[in-house]
Write a protein that holds these residues in place. Structure first.
Motif, short mmCIF file in Angstrom:
data_model
loop_
_atom_site.label_atom_id
_atom_site.label_comp_id
_atom_site.label_asym_id
_atom_site.label_seq_id
_atom_site.Cartn_x
_atom_site.Cartn_y
_atom_site.Cartn_z
N GLU A 27 11.92 -11.94 -5.08
CA GLU A 27 11.95 -10.46 -5.45
C GLU A 27 10.67 -10.54 -6.65
O GLU A 27 10.31 -9.27 -6.83
N SER A 48 18.06 -5.58 -4.19
CA SER A 48 18.19 -6.37 -5.59
C SER A 48 17.63 -5.61 -6.52
O SER A 48 16.48 -5.27 -6.47
N GLY A 93 22.81 -8.07 -7.26
CA GLY A 93 22.69 -8.19 -5.76
C GLY A 93 23.66 -7.12 -5.22
O GLY A 93 24.71 -7.30 -5.50
N TYR A 134 20.40 -10.06 -12.85
CA TYR A 134 20.16 -9.65 -11.54
C TYR A 134 21.18 -9.17 -10.74
O TYR A 134 22.17 -9.62 -10.50
N GLY A 168 15.00 -13.16 -9.62
CA GLY A 168 15.16 -13.50 -8.38
C GLY A 168 13.94 -14.18 -7.85
O GLY A 168 12.75 -13.83 -8.14
N ASP A 219 15.20 -8.17 -0.35
CA ASP A 219 14.87 -9.55 -0.22
C ASP A 219 15.38 -9.96 1.32
O ASP A 219 16.17 -9.27 1.63
#
Ligand code: AMP
Ligand code: GLY
Length: 406
Positions: A286, A188, A265, A263, A283, A206
């Motif tokens: 995170e 992340s 991912g 964010y 997040g 994560d």
């Protein structure tokens, strides 16, 4: 400067703690709706619906805030940032339109295609027949995603075709995406964005599955660590140039400036880094580890992003220390909910040096314990020692967070 933090979870608690730690006096922060634990640190305006534009605007104006920081996705998708901006409040959080990057996986794919951002191949489906065809085309393991927001429950990754079809059936009315399976480690990476330029924060990993060894159903996240020592040199620069900047530029080109937190991912595959999802906000969990390591003034960074001045002034700086967080979940999470039960021992955990407890709700992901140390082993030992002091009947947590990192 007076700051409103909108939300009531562990992420918002972590944001509040990071604002204070990096120089904002606690009396300049108000959190809404907050929770009873956040209320021990800053003023809380409880009892509001964070997705109700009028209620949020009322709180922001009454509290005379100069900056609103929107934690969760639901208010963003409901247009709360737009309503605040209309009232002249600087907002860290994208408009309703830009938040579609998280709110609609189809929209995200469209932007990525236009911006030539690397991501998995996918088929947009509106009927079960289309889903079945796409599943057969890609083969197992199958990845099926609901198009819209689904509180972390919209994605299934399974080798059971019947389960994939059933999952698709639950969401097909709003559209689903069948995606190629991507194999690799997940990362992340958060970017602050002022609509024109971006600034990377520090990477985190994560743990999405509920149980040890990445077993069990997907959750909102059961733990995290930061930084990521095994990433290749130049990783952050590569993601900045190949992913974050093109996406922000493409949105701006469409007149949909993205102001807030992008964010990314990501999955690091053998064929390079690919996007598995975008979120339009910090997040959880995170944030608990990334902001724990931030040494720059967070309020200043968020205000600069909110006011189009990200490139005026220094970049975000992070401590070399390591942070590990472990989430304590209530019985049955994520598949069923236990009755509300008392959590004990939080004060004892918080009394430890370099241990922080970010608290959410009595049901679901209840709290996250953050350990910070000079090594991952130290940070991890502190997080688990903190957790061992906390009691919650039926509560469960993963015992392998950051276990293989050194
Ligand atoms: P998302 O909500 O899109 O982040 O998906 C939730 C989780 O499902 C991700 O964190 C991954 O662990 C997994 N996942 C999503 N898309 C894929 C994919 N294409 N290949 C493999 N795993 C995936
Ligand atoms: N931890 C994953 C998320 O916040 O969506």
């Amino acid at each position: 400067m007076r700051i409103l933090v909108l939300g009531s979870g562990a992420r918002e608690h972590a944001i509040v703690k990071a604002l204070i730690r990096t120089g904002t006096p606690s009396e300049n922060i108000v959190c809404s709706p907050g929770n009873e634990w956040i209320a021990k640190e800053v003023e809380v305006r409880s009892g509001i619906d964070a997705t109700d534009r009028l209620e949020v605007v009322k709180v922001a104006l009454e509290e005379r805030v100069n900056l609103a920081v929107i934690g969760p996705e639901a208010p963003l998708v409901a247009g709360v940032a737009d309503a605040l901006r209309e009232q002249g409040v600087a907002v860290f959080g994208p408009s309703q339109e830009a938040a579609q990057l998280e709110g609609s996986k189809n929209f995200a794919k469209e932007i990525m295609a236009a911006a030539e951002v690397p991501t998995g191949m996918a088929h947009q489906c509106t009927t079960i027949e289309e889903v079945e065809h796409a599943l057969d085309q890609f083969g197992a393991p199958y990845v099926v995603k609901a198009d819209g927001l689904a509180a972390g429950k919209g994605v299934i990754v399974t080798s059971d075709k019947q389960a994939a079809l059933e999952h698709a059936g639950n969401y097909i009315s709003g559209g689903v995406l069948v995606e190629e399976f991507l194999d690799g480690q997940e990362v992340s990476l958060f970017f602050l964005s002022d609509g024109k330029s971006v600034m990377p924060l520090s990477p985190a990993q994560d743990y999405k599955r509920a149980f040890d060894g990445d077993q069990g159903p997907n959750t909102g996240g059961m733990g995290a660590y930061s930084p990521i020592p095994w990433l290749p040199d130049g990783f952050v620069e590569e993601v900045t140039e190949r992913i974050a900047e093109p996406v922000i530029r493409e949105l701006a080109r469409r007149g949909t400036e993205f102001v807030g937190l992008l964010y990314c991912g990501l999955i690091v595959t053998e064929r390079g880094v690919k996007v598995i999802e975008f979120n339009a906000r910090f997040g959880d969990p995170e944030t608990q580890v990334v902001l724990r390591r931030l040494s720059s003034n967070l309020a200043d960074l968020l205000l600069r992003a909110a006011t189009g001045k990200l490139d005026v002034g220094p970049s975000a700086e992070f401590s070399k220390r390591k942070a590990v967080t472990v989430v304590l979940a209530s019985e049955g999470y994520p598949t069923s909910a236990a009755p509300v039960r008392e959590v004990g021992g939080i004060e004892s955990a918080e009394a430890m040096d370099d241990v922080e407890v970010c608290k959410a709700s009595p049901i679901g992901r209840v709290l996250s314990v953050v350990g910070c140390g000079d090594s991952f082993q130290e940070a991890r030992t502190l997080a688990y020692e903190g957790l061992s002091r906390i009691s919650l009947e039926g509560g469960h947590y993963r015992s392998d967070i950051a276990a293989r990192v050194s």
